[in-house]
Design an enzyme around this catalytic site. Structure first.
Site, PDB file in Angstrom:
ATOM      1  CG  ASP A   1      -1.667   1.167   1.475  1.00 24.02           C
ATOM      2  OD1 ASP A   1      -2.203   1.671   0.476  1.00 24.02           O
ATOM      3  OD2 ASP A   1      -1.767   1.624   2.616  1.00 24.02           O
TER       4      ASP A   1
ATOM      5  CG  ASP B   1      -1.579   2.141   6.795  1.00 23.70           C
ATOM      6  OD1 ASP B   1      -1.933   1.972   5.608  1.00 23.70           O
ATOM      7  OD2 ASP B   1      -1.614   3.237   7.357  1.00 23.70           O
TER       8      ASP B   1
ATOM      9  CG  ASP C   1      -3.934  -1.336   2.778  1.00 28.39           C
ATOM     10  OD1 ASP C   1      -4.103  -1.062   1.584  1.00 28.39           O
ATOM     11  OD2 ASP C   1      -3.496  -0.545   3.616  1.00 28.39           O
TER      12      ASP C   1
END
Lengths: 1223, 359
Positions: A436, A882, A886
């Site tokens: 990410d 995080d 995700d």
């Protein structure tokens, strides 16, 4: 073994059934209510303040579940059946269970304890672990269920009840800093305007406060007495709302009271497990209880993942089962042959009496019966304790990860956490990292860096991207100068970069205000009033200060104002506004108070802006607006949003600054900044009231099109804007990210970035992380918006396909050897590219590119991309992120890593490992992953080796007994072998073995490739170990027999019986396998040495003590065996020594030869370490470190390499003017 | 379920907190520190360890060491084995001739005289004690049915004489328990040997203390007497004197220790007189035991012992062979070491130097 897949599928089906049930099947309401429900459109009807348990009434309320919450996997009654079922779902365990059952029959070649005890130990260990984990969950539940809540009673008092007794429809009172016992509908708060603040940290990990608003039009008298709320006595409204669902951010419903219908929305819903903050108390109606609450609806169990090594191990187990069946069949056929042809002659067996073992008249049946016996006898081929040992080892390995100080983040105080320990070794085999961006690579801490007001750019400080670019060029010049005189190497310059980088960021941070890095004297210190467009600038600042949803919070200690904002951008804007003299100080239900200081020497003035309507930000709208009335009574609308969205909505006379602002925005994009455009619009009273009426009607309407209706109305309002300017905030990179990416790239890992950000931002971050660089050919696969809107699906796909093909062609036909490609694709295009007919072409292109960046991808697409890579390349994927967005990716990837940063706990909860910072990934993979991989693979190989060694000697002996199933070992030897005698050294190996110290792992990243290439657990190695076991068993058996029989084995003339030879042979086995593990280890701490020698000593002790026990306990021929029979015989020792040496000789020769003349990398490095070459020969050491890398086109080093090549190719030097000038 | 939540600027759902000013309170610092892993050499995996590295020097020394240790052991063992004088005489064929069925008929006929005389020549002087063994071939004392068919309890304890459940199929005769029960005891070897030298010196056989002491003391009871033995319809091997307790029936005790392989020797007795070289021994044997039905061999073995036991060249040869092999290996490694030396820690052997770019 096949359990994972099976149950998962079952779960899916069940859950979809459940959803269907929710939609289709009407709840068991009374018919009259069902009618109402049809009218209102909401299925759930709650009668407020009427205790749910009113018996013998015709209109008894529908049954809702209780507020009792249970997260345990088992209950008291189903623990044993379910847990045992899960245990025996493993093929090996099931086999041992059947075998243990059969030991009570006559088929068994040994007594029951030798099978039952190990199985009981192994299963008992696993059950104890399950039970412990479930009890922990149960205790947590109990504390939650037994908390006290104040519940309104008909008398108007509030009674203390336990949480589990709270019912739907109850009115509860929650005080400051208490948790909500269930999902509540906010009725009244201690503030007059019904506002309250909640913290939802337990729910989604967000630490900021959220505003909740009570229904404004429900008027209650302000309670006088703190613990009485008599005004609720006659408050009996009906709530109709949606069914329980898992979406945290939606809630729709109506409240019917006194004939009025009030619309409900998420702002009134207080969720269980969130906490009341900054508000004295609130009253709320319980809407959802227990398992219906949003938080419970959100708990999903993460899928159980198994590592590749374990999957391969299963194959070995199947192989061993195959071997087991094979030798059992050989044994059974042999037995049948003997029974038919030879046994009838053996009068000493009285063969004519058929027994449970054989019947000479029916050799076939005898053979089949013997097959059962043989299958049990050779069960020792399959190590019963393997699963348990591996589990134990992994738990300990996980503890090492958790306790690693170098994975501990001092700033946030978060250590690494291996949440599932069964993937440790998979960390050493990662091939592709899918990351990410926000919060993972970047801090998600926004710094207000630049702005463009009225087309004029302000802000002088350079962004990190600009800095990095400048530094690179500087470094490149330097390194060229250095390489000219040849004194310094590439690494030196690399180090130089790192050092300067650290220096810079430290300087920047010192004394700075968080969220504000703006520096321009023209705007600061009140100077802006002297600027030509002062009125526009004033408007700009006001928009910053007013158009947001943040809450100011006064810190109790320092008295300073902090802002709780929903997005970090907003926080940065408010800080910026404050620094410019527009301090937002207070928010009420419908107003915002700003302390304005228009010039330097002027006193600040408090100004109150009445907020009439707030049009929220959603990811779909990409904008937010407020409609307000300022102190002069003027109606204004302030709007901020993504530049493209705002530009589309400008009035024809509002485009004064459009051109110059667009130019500035492009510059900002180049510099890696996030931009937003600000605009405003003046409104007339009539215009607004007309619109507001429509809007209100839409709001209270129910039904499916409510959202749509409101959106259309918002869209109508947010048009005809006038552009004011644009902001540029910097999304800071997390510390150490570029270096970490560089090391990971050098270790041969591929890094893909999947982000929800727009393409420009993603590309910018790509540059600042060195995933992209100048000179890299970017293959952008994009379909234009017009095409998406107009063209048919086929045409679009055709278009994308041709783009992919072109990209592939250009890679194939690349001319330069070092040409690198980057693939950039956006979410919309990805939708098509991920379709079945195209995805493998897309994947083919992607794996051929050095870096891949997917932007504007939805969480679902992230997961799909991960799945594509996982299934398409069959390599190990690692997903790191995080945020809640995700979660899908983390669950889908072979290894999911959650960053326990600011963005809450959802990613962490779904992850297999959590770390505090992206940069820890380097150590987690390259050090811990490498170690765990080697440990586990060595351990498993050794496990199989030691069991084959033992089991085959049984087979050979059995063949000598006419395949009758006789063993020459005592039952207890067999029992103790796996459980006790050989388990400790292999556990120590699995926990403590290290081939290379951590420092070297990091310095020589190429070593990591041993994992992804699976050099230590490939079939050659496995077969080698199995062959080693076969050889050892052969030697042990033959040599011992030849030494001990048939003549006398000691001076006193006695000959050896079966058990003497058995014990001697078993002693040899113990020595051989323990010396073998000694040879296998590279790293022998006290623990290993003690366990190895301890095992051998314990073996002698056991034989001695066993033999010394009273004769009725000690099995027949072991009695006094060691001291009387074997101890005084020299042959006993000679055979042990000889067999030990001979059995380990091939392995010793193999490793000696390999190490001396064909060494592996870690051998050389061990030697260097031993010779302290890393200290004495720094130059060579550095040089090798640089070479010990995988070829890569990404990362800082690749960037420098490319620059070097470019410089060499160039004849004239060109100094760039872009030298760093900020520090 | 997934929360649709792409990170976009101004993301309303992107949870975060930004505090203005420098107001990040340090109130929870102690809590944070408590999460800090504690340092110990174990948890940080920094335990001191010895890391043996198999350098050529070590390898060569290790092999040489094995050579140095093994060759003398091998030689000593060979010498010891050579000192042992062993006379093996197969008599089952010599005492009876004819076809297999004739032999079986002969041996099963209880009335015929089965005495047979054999003459053995002593080539080297045999010092006392000379151990007398009988060796059986193709006799599966290790068959599971055979091994299991005994009752240790019954042998140990007079009171347990009915503990015969494990003795199938030979546990009772005429409705009474057999002591000692089971196939092992039932098939007791019953050939007997009597020795004399050519000089008519009689060689007495000492049949005491040929079994393990612990067997005599603990496992075979002094108050347990044979009972109802060999009374069933099947006649097996030897009979036992019912007036002698089991712990003095040493032939039985030896026989009851079942052998590991189908070829085995068991101690028959000791001759506690030296026999000079050239002397001839006359053996008068009663050839009663039936090995003819399953074509088993019977051998009489007279052997002295060394410190290693009986005559066994295998140990010596094996030790010498492995010692020699290690010497060979040591030499090979030395030669390779000199011909194509590899310096320790030579970076040229690192994979990235050996095949640059090839990884």
């Amino acid at each position: 073994m096949a359990k994972g897949g099976g149950t998962k599928a079952a779960k899916l089906i069940r859950s979809s059934l459940y959803t269907l049930a929710n939609i289709r099947v009407k709840p068991s309401y009374k018919k009259s209510e069902a009618r109402i429900e049809e009218i209102s459109g909401y299925p759930r009807v709650i009668l407020v303040n009427q205790p749910a348990t009113l018996p013998d009434q015709d209109s008894s309320p529908p049954l809702f579940c209780t507020n009792y919450v249970s997260t345990t996997k088992y209950t008291l009654f189903n623990f044993l059946p379910i847990a045992l079922f899960e245990q025996f779902n493993r093929v090996a365990n099931f086999y041992f269970l059947v075998a243990a059952g059969l030991t009570f029959t006559d088929y068994a070649p040994f007594d029951w304890p030798s099978q039952v005890v190990p199985l009981a130990l192994v299963v008992g260990f696993s059950l104890a672990k399950e039970l412990y984990e479930d009890l922990q969950r149960h205790w947590q539940d109990m504390t939650a269920n037994c908390q006290k809540a104040a519940v309104h009673s008909p008398s108007g008092d509030f009674e203390q009840k336990q949480w589990r007794e709270v019912c739907v429809g109850d009115i509860v009172k929650v005080k400051k800093d208490e948790f909500f016992p269930a999902d509540l509908l906010l009725l009244q708060s201690s503030y007059e305007d019904g506002i309250s603040y909640v913290e939802t940290m337990n729910l989604d990990g967000e630490t900021n406060l959220k505003v909740k608003r009570a229904l404004q039009d429900l008027n209650f008298s302000v309670p006088v007495d703190d613990d009485k709320a008599t005004h609720f006595q006659d408050f009996r409204p009906t709530i109709r709302c949606e069914n329980p669902n898992s979406n945290l951010y939606t809630f729709t419903g109506n409240l019917e009271y006194d004939g009025n219908i009030y619309p409900l929305d998420p702002a009134q819903l207080l969720l269980r497990d969130s906490k009341l903050r900054n508000t004295e108390y609130v009253y709320g109606v319980v809407v959802f209880t227990g398992n219906d609450t949003k938080v419970m609806q959100n708990t999903t169990q993460s899928p159980s993942k198994r590592s590749k090594i374990e999957l391969q191990m299963d194959k070995i187990i199947y192989l061993l089962f195959g071997l087991l069946i094979f030798i059992s069949i050989v044994s059974a056929s042999g037995f049948a042959y003997f029974v038919r042809n030879l046994v009838p002659l053996w009068w000493y067996l009285i063969p004519e009496v058929p027994g449970e073992d054989f019947d000479i008249n029916n050799f076939l049946i005898s053979g089949l019966r013997h097959l059962v016996t043989a299958l049990m006898l050779y069960g020792y081929l399959v190590p019963i304790s393997l699963y348990v040992s591996i589990e134990a080892v992994k738990i300990l390995q996980a503890r090492f990860i958790n306790n690693d100080l170098q994975l501990y983040d001092d700033v946030t105080g978060v250590p690494a956490n291996a949440r599932t320990s069964n993937l440790n070794e998979q960390l050493g085999q990662v091939d592709t990292i899918l990351s990410d961006k926000t919060g993972t690579l970047t801090c998600n801490q926004m710094d207000f860096l630049k702005c463009s007001i009225a087309g004029c750019p302000y802000g002088k400080r350079l962004s990190e991207v600009e800095l990095a670019a400048a530094k690179q060029i500087n470094a490149q010049l330097e390194s060229e100068a250095e390489s000219a005189d040849g004194s310094l190497t590439d690494t030196a310059s690399l180090e130089a970069i790192t050092i300067t980088d650290d220096g810079n960021s430290n300087n920047n941070k010192k004394g700075a205000i968080k969220g504000f890095s703006f520096q321009d004297d023209r705007l600061q210190k009140g100077n802006w009033t002297k600027e030509p467009n002062a009125d526009v600038i004033l408007l700009f600042f006001r928009i910053l200060a007013v158009c947001h949803t943040a809450i100011p919070e006064v810190s109790e200690k320092t008295g300073e104002l902090t802002y709780e904002a929903e997005s970090p951008d907003e926080g940065a804007f408010l800080v910026a506004a404050r620094e410019f003299g527009f301090q937002f100080i207070k928010r009420t239900q419908n107003s915002v108070v700003v302390l304005e200081r228009l010039s330097k020497d002027q006193e600040p003035v408090e100004k109150e802006y009445t907020i009439l309507t707030l049009l929220d930000f959603t990811s779909k709208r990409k904008r937010m607006s407020v409609i307000l009335r300022d102190e002069t009574g003027q109606l204004l609308m302030f709007c901020k949003g993504a530049d493209t969205i705002i530009f589309d909505r400008l009035a024809s006379d509002g485009k004064m600054y459009l051109e110059s602002t667009t130019k500035n925005l492009n510059d900002y994009g180049e510099a890696g900044l996030r931009t937003l455009a600000l605009a405003y619009k003046k409104l007339s009273e009539s215009e607004y009231s007309e619109w507001h009426e429509k809007f209100h009607n839409a709001k209270i309407s129910s039904g499916s099109n409510r959202e749509e209706l409101m959106e259309d109305l918002s869209d109508v309002m947010e048009r005809g804007l006038t552009l004011v300017g644009a902001t540029a905030v910097e999304d800071k990179l997390q510390s150490g990210v570029p270096e970490c990416i560089d090391r990971l790239a050098l270790a041969g890992l591929k890094i893909w970035v999947l982000t929800g950000d727009k393409m420009e931002t993603a590309i910018n971050i790509g540059f600042s992380c060195s995933l992209l660089r100048q000179g890299m050919k970017q293959i952008c696969i994009v379909v234009s918006a017009e095409m998406l809107a107009e063209a048919a699906k086929d045409v679009i796909k055709e278009n994308i396909l041709s783009q992919i093909t072109t990209g592939l062609d250009s890679i194939k036909n690349k001319k330069e050897p070092h040409a690198a490609f980057a693939l950039i694709i956006d979410g919309k295009t990805l939708t098509y590219a991920l379709e079945d007919d195209m995805k493998f072409k897309f994947l083919n292109l992607a794996v051929n590119c050095a870096s891949v960046i997917c932007c504007r991808v939805s969480p679902k697409q992230k997961a799909l991309v991960v799945r594509l890579v996982k299934e398409g390349t069959r390599r190990t994927t690692l997903g790191i992120g995080d945020g809640a967005n995700d979660v899908g990716m983390i669950k889908e990837a072979d290894i999911g890593i959650g960053i326990s940063g600011v963005e809450g706990m959802q990613a962490v909860m779904a992850s297999d490992f959590s770390i505090a910072q992206f940069r820890f990934l380097e150590r987690l993979l390259i050090v811990h992953g490498h170690w765990c991989y080697k440990r586990i693979s060595k351990m498993i190989c050794y496990f199989f080796y030691k069991n084959i060694t033992l089991a085959l000697t049984l087979f050979y002996f059995e063949a000598e007994t006419g395949f009758s199933g006789q063993m020459h070992y005592d039952d207890w030897y067999m029992l103790l072998y796996n459980v006790f005698l050989t388990s400790c050294p292999v556990l120590a190996l699995g926990v403590l073995e290290k081939d290379i110290c951590a420092e070297f792992c990091l310095q020589f990243p190429a070593l990591y490739q041993q994992g992804p290439k699976n050099l230590f657990f490939d079939w050659y190695r496995i077969i080698g170990w199995l062959a080693n076991g076969v050889y050892a068993s052969f030697v042990i058996y033959l040599v011992n027999l030849r030494i001990f029989s048939p003549e006398s084995f000691r001076k006193e003339g006695q000959t050896a019986d079966m058990y003497v030879i058995g014990t001697a042979m078993f002693t040899s086995i113990i020595w051989v396998v323990n010396v073998q593990i000694f040879l296998v280890s590279h790293y022998l701490t006290r623990v290993q040495l003690h366990t190895i020698w301890g095992s051998i000593v314990v073996w002698y002790l056991i034989v001695y003590i066993y033999g010394m026990m009273p004769v009725q306990w000690s099995a027949g021929n072991i009695y006094h065996q060691l001291p009387e029979v074997l101890g005084p015989a020299y042959k006993f020792y000679l055979s042990t020594v000889f067999v030990t040496i001979l059995c380990n000789m091939p392995y010793l020769i193999h490793i000696s030869y390999q190490r001396c003349y064909n060494p592996e990398d870690h051998h050389i490095l061990q030697e260097m370490k031993n010779m302290k070459k890393d200290v004495t020969d720094r130059k060579m050491w550095k040089r090798e470190q640089v070479k010990a890398t995988q070829e890569t086109e990404i990362g800082l080093s690749a960037r420098v390499d490319a620059k070097m090549r470019l410089m060499k190719g160039r004849t004239t030097r060109k100094y760039s003017s872009l030298a760093p000038n900020s520090s | 379920m997934m929360n649709s939540n792409p990170s976009t600027p101004m993301n309303a759902h992107a949870p975060s907190s930004i505090s203005g000013g420098n107001g990040s309170p340090d109130s929870n610092t102690p809590r944070r520190n408590s999460k800090r892993p504690k340092y110990s050499r174990f948890t940080q995996q920094e335990l001191p360890a010895c890391k043996p590295i198999l350098t050529p020097k070590w390898v060569i020394s290790a092999f040489m060491l094995v050579t140095i240790v093994f060759i003398p052991i091998g030689l000593t063992s060979l010498i010891a084995s050579n000192d042992v004088i062993e006379i093996v005489d197969r008599y089952d064929n010599a005492c009876i001739t004819g076809t297999k069925s004739q032999k079986v008929q002969y041996i099963q006929n209880a009335t015929t005289d089965k005495t047979c005389t054999r003459t053995l020549t002593v080539k080297k002087r045999m010092k006392q004690p000379i151990y007398v063994y009988y060796q059986l071939d193709n006799f599966y004392q290790n068959h599971r049915r055979y091994v299991k068919s005994r009752s240790d309890k019954q042998l140990r304890n007079r009171g347990d004489e009915n503990a015969t459940s494990t003795c199938k199929p030979e546990y009772e005769a005429n409705g009474m328990s057999i002591v000692p029960c089971g196939l092992v005891a039932w098939s007791l070897f019953n050939d007997t040997y009597a020795f004399s030298t050519s000089g008519n010196r009689s060689l007495t056989i000492n049949k005491r203390e040929i079994s393990w002491k612990s067997d005599r003391d603990e496992k075979f009871g002094s108050d347990v007497f044979p009972k109802n033995f060999q009374n069933s319809s099947f006649i097996g091997g030897g009979t036992l004197n019912p007036s002698i307790p089991l712990n003095q029936q040493e032939d039985l005790i030896v026989w009851m220790r079942t052998a590991a392989l189908p070829t085995f020797r068991k101690l028959y007795g000791k001759i506690e007189q030296d026999i000079e070289a050239g002397e001839k021994i006359t053996v008068v044997l009663e050839n009663r035991y039936n090995t003819y039905s399953f074509s088993g061999k019977k051998k009489l073995v007279l052997s002295t012992t060394s410190w290693l036991g009986g005559k066994n060249n295998f140990i010596g040869i094996a030790y010498l062979a492995v010692g020699g092999l290690c010497f060979l290996l040591a030499t090979t490694f030395t030669v390779i070491y000199f011909v194509k030396p590899r310096h320790l820690g030579d970076p040229n052997y690192l994979s990235w130097n050996r095949n640059p770019g090839g990884h």
